[in-house]
Design an enzyme around this catalytic site. Sequence first.
Site, short mmCIF file in Angstrom:
data_model
loop_
_atom_site.label_atom_id
_atom_site.label_comp_id
_atom_site.label_asym_id
_atom_site.label_seq_id
_atom_site.Cartn_x
_atom_site.Cartn_y
_atom_site.Cartn_z
CG ASN A 289 -1.89 1.43 1.15
OD1 ASN A 289 -1.62 1.98 0.64
ND2 ASN A 289 -2.19 1.51 2.61
CE LYS B 199 -0.25 3.12 4.79
NZ LYS B 199 -0.33 3.41 6.00
CD GLU C 55 -3.03 5.53 6.91
OE1 GLU C 55 -2.79 5.41 5.31
OE2 GLU C 55 -2.05 5.25 6.81
CD GLU D 225 -3.41 -2.58 6.74
OE1 GLU D 225 -2.36 -2.81 6.38
OE2 GLU D 225 -4.41 -1.63 6.77
N GLY E 268 1.62 2.26 10.75
CA GLY E 268 3.16 3.67 10.52
C GLY E 268 4.00 3.53 11.44
CB SER F 153 4.92 -1.79 11.73
OG SER F 153 4.36 -0.36 11.74
P1 PGA Z 1 2.01 0.73 7.94
O1 PGA Z 1 1.12 0.70 6.91
O2 PGA Z 1 3.42 -1.36 6.77
O3 PGA Z 1 3.11 1.34 7.17
O4 PGA Z 1 2.29 0.19 9.32
C1 PGA Z 1 0.23 -0.23 7.23
C2 PGA Z 1 -0.78 0.21 6.38
O5 PGA Z 1 -1.93 1.00 6.45
O6 PGA Z 1 -1.71 -0.57 5.05
#
Ligand code: PGA
Length: 258
Positions: free
Chosen positions: A13, A15, A103, A173, A179, A219
């Site tokens: 992803n 983003k 998000e 998630e 993040g 993460s």
């Molecule tokens: P991250 O994000 O691996 O940076 O924690 C995962 C996600 O939001 O899909």
Amino acid sequence: MNKAVRKAIIAGNWKMNKTPAEATQLIGEILAANEGKDVSGCEVIACVPYVDIDAAVKAAAGSFIKIGAENCHWAKSGAFTGEISADMLVACGVEYVIIGHSERRQYFGETDLTVNQRVKAALEAGLKVILCVGELLEQREQGITAEIIAMQTKIDLLDITAEQMANIIIAYEPVWAIGTGKTATADQAEEVCAHIRATLATLYGEAVAEATTIQYGGSMNAKNAAELLGKTNVDGGLIGGAALKAADFSAIISAAQA
Ligand code: PGA
């Protein structure tokens, strides 16, 4: 993972990262890092910003990488300034779409009802959906993770049929792990992914529940991927930060081959 009954899927992803030129470069680097390797043990998806779709589709053409988007609107067309429809994504060569990312829920007012509308629109257009669910830290601390996850799963999948579930991937998630560098432990991930599967069983029966891919996201990285993916009910990952580095994303792809 339990590859005997369901597909392992590793999805990035991206983003709000990467220009089209950078997208072309990153996909090229991921392909180069995996050259000569057997990656048939999992499906690999890159979910990219809308403006990168064309570049990403071209860069990934003929390779093992499939392209996804990060959201779509529920209407087919109309007066929705700034939005993108599922049909538009299909026309651009997109195969997957993330719906209900935390998000979107946190910053853009998504609710389970709008998530459900988007899921339906995406499926109708022929996209495969990566549906995200997850609890907030306060909810985990209150001991209501199971209720929250079951509620999200049920509302987000309202009116979705057992047949349509073949085109749904669920991503667990935990919002506190996204993040933040704070990964859920493999046991925590397994517990909630198993709970999602049990919830699917009540909605659709055992066979559909067993066949549905349930990813963990939050993460996930090159170091912790193998342990997380070693759990029976964790069938893959939805990866943010580590998906932006070819070496890290490739290490996760390798971990999913086991
Ligand atoms: P991250 O994000 O691996 O940076 O924690 C995962 C996600 O939001 O899909």
